[in-house]
Scaffold this motif. Structure first.
Motif, PDB file in Angstrom:
ATOM      1  N   VAL A 274      -5.917   6.777  -6.513  1.00  0.00           N
ATOM      2  CA  VAL A 274      -5.048   5.672  -6.914  1.00  0.00           C
ATOM      3  C   VAL A 274      -5.910   4.431  -7.082  1.00  0.00           C
ATOM      4  O   VAL A 274      -6.664   4.060  -6.181  1.00  0.00           O
ATOM      5  CB  VAL A 274      -3.941   5.443  -5.857  1.00  0.00           C
ATOM      6  N   ARG A 275      -5.790   3.789  -8.237  1.00  0.00           N
ATOM      7  CA  ARG A 275      -6.598   2.599  -8.529  1.00  0.00           C
ATOM      8  C   ARG A 275      -5.738   1.462  -9.058  1.00  0.00           C
ATOM      9  O   ARG A 275      -6.199   0.677  -9.875  1.00  0.00           O
ATOM     10  CB  ARG A 275      -7.678   2.945  -9.537  1.00  0.00           C
ATOM     11  N   ARG A 276      -4.527   1.390  -8.581  1.00  0.00           N
ATOM     12  CA  ARG A 276      -3.632   0.297  -8.991  1.00  0.00           C
ATOM     13  C   ARG A 276      -3.172  -0.435  -7.744  1.00  0.00           C
ATOM     14  O   ARG A 276      -3.522  -0.065  -6.631  1.00  0.00           O
ATOM     15  CB  ARG A 276      -2.474   0.843  -9.819  1.00  0.00           C
ATOM     16  N   GLY A 277      -2.369  -1.448  -7.925  1.00  0.00           N
ATOM     17  CA  GLY A 277      -1.885  -2.225  -6.784  1.00  0.00           C
ATOM     18  C   GLY A 277      -3.062  -2.793  -6.010  1.00  0.00           C
ATOM     19  O   GLY A 277      -4.073  -3.174  -6.597  1.00  0.00           O
TER      20      GLY A 277
ATOM     21  N   CYS B 211       0.833  -1.206   0.000  1.00  0.00           N
ATOM     22  CA  CYS B 211       0.000   0.000   0.000  1.00  0.00           C
ATOM     23  C   CYS B 211       0.866   1.254   0.000  1.00  0.00           C
ATOM     24  O   CYS B 211       0.616   2.197  -0.769  1.00  0.00           O
ATOM     25  CB  CYS B 211      -0.928   0.024   1.220  1.00  0.00           C
ATOM     26  N   ILE B 212       1.873   1.276   0.838  1.00  0.00           N
ATOM     27  CA  ILE B 212       2.762   2.434   0.927  1.00  0.00           C
ATOM     28  C   ILE B 212       3.472   2.660  -0.410  1.00  0.00           C
ATOM     29  O   ILE B 212       3.534   3.791  -0.916  1.00  0.00           O
ATOM     30  CB  ILE B 212       3.770   2.262   2.083  1.00  0.00           C
TER      31      ILE B 212
ATOM     32  N   LEU C 264     -11.907   2.485  13.095  1.00  0.00           N
ATOM     33  CA  LEU C 264     -11.926   2.421  11.636  1.00  0.00           C
ATOM     34  C   LEU C 264     -13.249   2.916  11.052  1.00  0.00           C
ATOM     35  O   LEU C 264     -13.279   3.443   9.937  1.00  0.00           O
ATOM     36  CB  LEU C 264     -11.603   1.013  11.143  1.00  0.00           C
ATOM     37  N   THR C 265     -14.324   2.760  11.793  1.00  0.00           N
ATOM     38  CA  THR C 265     -15.604   3.302  11.334  1.00  0.00           C
ATOM     39  C   THR C 265     -15.482   4.815  11.169  1.00  0.00           C
ATOM     40  O   THR C 265     -15.882   5.381  10.140  1.00  0.00           O
ATOM     41  CB  THR C 265     -16.729   2.953  12.331  1.00  0.00           C
ATOM     42  N   VAL C 266     -14.893   5.462  12.147  1.00  0.00           N
ATOM     43  CA  VAL C 266     -14.678   6.910  12.093  1.00  0.00           C
ATOM     44  C   VAL C 266     -13.656   7.253  11.015  1.00  0.00           C
ATOM     45  O   VAL C 266     -13.860   8.162  10.191  1.00  0.00           O
ATOM     46  CB  VAL C 266     -14.214   7.439  13.471  1.00  0.00           C
ATOM     47  N   ARG C 267     -12.565   6.527  11.000  1.00  0.00           N
ATOM     48  CA  ARG C 267     -11.447   6.815  10.085  1.00  0.00           C
ATOM     49  C   ARG C 267     -11.842   6.676   8.617  1.00  0.00           C
ATOM     50  O   ARG C 267     -11.532   7.541   7.797  1.00  0.00           O
ATOM     51  CB  ARG C 267     -10.290   5.882  10.434  1.00  0.00           C
ATOM     52  N   VAL C 268     -12.509   5.589   8.269  1.00  0.00           N
ATOM     53  CA  VAL C 268     -12.884   5.363   6.873  1.00  0.00           C
ATOM     54  C   VAL C 268     -13.895   6.408   6.415  1.00  0.00           C
ATOM     55  O   VAL C 268     -13.804   6.923   5.297  1.00  0.00           O
ATOM     56  CB  VAL C 268     -13.392   3.923   6.662  1.00  0.00           C
TER      57      VAL C 268
ATOM     58  N   VAL D  34      -9.525  -3.690  -3.434  1.00  0.00           N
ATOM     59  CA  VAL D  34     -10.384  -3.271  -2.319  1.00  0.00           C
ATOM     60  C   VAL D  34     -10.169  -1.778  -2.066  1.00  0.00           C
ATOM     61  O   VAL D  34      -9.088  -1.253  -2.319  1.00  0.00           O
ATOM     62  CB  VAL D  34     -10.110  -4.070  -1.013  1.00  0.00           C
ATOM     63  N   PRO D  35     -11.195  -1.092  -1.543  1.00  0.00           N
ATOM     64  CA  PRO D  35     -11.078   0.358  -1.346  1.00  0.00           C
ATOM     65  C   PRO D  35     -10.039   0.795  -0.315  1.00  0.00           C
ATOM     66  O   PRO D  35      -9.398   1.801  -0.490  1.00  0.00           O
ATOM     67  CB  PRO D  35     -12.472   0.781  -0.887  1.00  0.00           C
ATOM     68  N   HIS D  36      -9.882   0.069   0.767  1.00  0.00           N
ATOM     69  CA  HIS D  36      -8.975   0.486   1.847  1.00  0.00           C
ATOM     70  C   HIS D  36      -8.080  -0.682   2.271  1.00  0.00           C
ATOM     71  O   HIS D  36      -8.188  -1.177   3.393  1.00  0.00           O
ATOM     72  CB  HIS D  36      -9.776   0.989   3.046  1.00  0.00           C
ATOM     73  N   PRO D  37      -7.167  -1.128   1.404  1.00  0.00           N
ATOM     74  CA  PRO D  37      -6.363  -2.312   1.741  1.00  0.00           C
ATOM     75  C   PRO D  37      -5.441  -2.116   2.942  1.00  0.00           C
ATOM     76  O   PRO D  37      -5.143  -3.082   3.651  1.00  0.00           O
ATOM     77  CB  PRO D  37      -5.569  -2.579   0.465  1.00  0.00           C
ATOM     78  N   ASN D  38      -4.998  -0.899   3.196  1.00  0.00           N
ATOM     79  CA  ASN D  38      -4.144  -0.674   4.361  1.00  0.00           C
ATOM     80  C   ASN D  38      -4.891  -1.019   5.649  1.00  0.00           C
ATOM     81  O   ASN D  38      -4.312  -1.534   6.601  1.00  0.00           O
ATOM     82  CB  ASN D  38      -3.650   0.771   4.390  1.00  0.00           C
ATOM     83  N   TYR D  39      -6.194  -0.747   5.674  1.00  0.00           N
ATOM     84  CA  TYR D  39      -6.986  -1.050   6.856  1.00  0.00           C
ATOM     85  C   TYR D  39      -7.238  -2.547   6.979  1.00  0.00           C
ATOM     86  O   TYR D  39      -7.395  -3.057   8.089  1.00  0.00           O
ATOM     87  CB  TYR D  39      -8.283  -0.247   6.873  1.00  0.00           C
ATOM     88  N   VAL D  40      -7.250  -3.247   5.858  1.00  0.00           N
ATOM     89  CA  VAL D  40      -7.307  -4.713   5.910  1.00  0.00           C
ATOM     90  C   VAL D  40      -6.053  -5.222   6.621  1.00  0.00           C
ATOM     91  O   VAL D  40      -6.125  -6.094   7.497  1.00  0.00           O
ATOM     92  CB  VAL D  40      -7.435  -5.326   4.499  1.00  0.00           C
ATOM     93  N   ALA D  41      -4.910  -4.654   6.271  1.00  0.00           N
ATOM     94  CA  ALA D  41      -3.650  -5.041   6.920  1.00  0.00           C
ATOM     95  C   ALA D  41      -3.704  -4.764   8.422  1.00  0.00           C
ATOM     96  O   ALA D  41      -3.264  -5.590   9.231  1.00  0.00           O
ATOM     97  CB  ALA D  41      -2.475  -4.302   6.280  1.00  0.00           C
TER      98      ALA D  41
END
Length: 183
Positions: free
Chosen positions: A113-116, A92-93, A157-161, A121-128
């Motif tokens: 950004v729509r690659r990688g 993600c970074i 994450l509810t607030v953050r997203v 998924v919309p928020h892959p960093n939050y999946v991590a």
């Protein structure tokens, strides 16, 4: 060396990784702000820092104070997930490059950004973050820490997203805003 010490070293290494993230984040924040970047969500950032620090401290404390065992089947599988979450985070970074930050800073007009991993998924960093928050403590059976962090992190994450999605809709390029896609 006991498994408790090895786990402590693992968590310390994750802590060092967090410091590396903060160094990258500060550099990226300076870049974004110098280009007119707008920060949102300052109110929840301190809570996020405390929660993530608490994950590391809590996992080690629980393992030592509650004498949690290392259960190989659980421990090795959770270690694989924890390492996988680190790989996803750095993907993600690398994908977001200077647009990645631990804060919500959006440079107005930049395209989404729509690659990688962002094409998947919309928020892959939050999946991590979610996977790591569950898996890291469970490497050494620190289930209370995994549970408490996961519940608190879900609220955060509810607030953050919501904050990040609103900032991107408001500040990203007009084409991105018209698409209604968060990232």
């Amino acid at each position: 060396m006991t498994s408790q010490w090895l786990f402590t070293v693992l968590v310390a290494l994750v802590g060092l990784e967090r410091v590396a993230e903060l160094v990258v984040s500060r550099r990226h924040a300076a870049w974004a702000l110098s280009r007119g970047g707008v920060e949102r969500g300052q109110g929840h950032y301190l809570f996020m820092v405390v929660l993530h620090t608490g994950l590391l401290i809590g996992a080690v404390a629980e393992v030592w104070l509650a004498d949690r065992p290392f259960v190989p089947a659980l421990g090795w599988s959770m270690l694989a997930l924890a390492l996988g979450s680190q790989a996803l985070r750095w993907w993600c970074i690398a994908t977001l490059s200077k647009q990645w930050n631990t804060r919500v800073i959006v440079v107005p007009g930049l395209p989404l950004v729509r690659r990688g991993p962002y094409r998947l998924v919309p928020h892959p960093n939050y999946v991590a973050v979610v996977v790591e928050g569950l898996a890291l403590p469970l490497v050494h059976s620190a289930w209370v820490t995994a549970l408490v962090f996961s519940v608190a992190n879900a609220a955060l994450l509810t607030v953050r997203v919501r904050c990040e999605s609103a900032a991107l809709r408001e500040l990203a390029s007009p084409v991105a805003a018209a698409s209604g896609v968060a990232r």
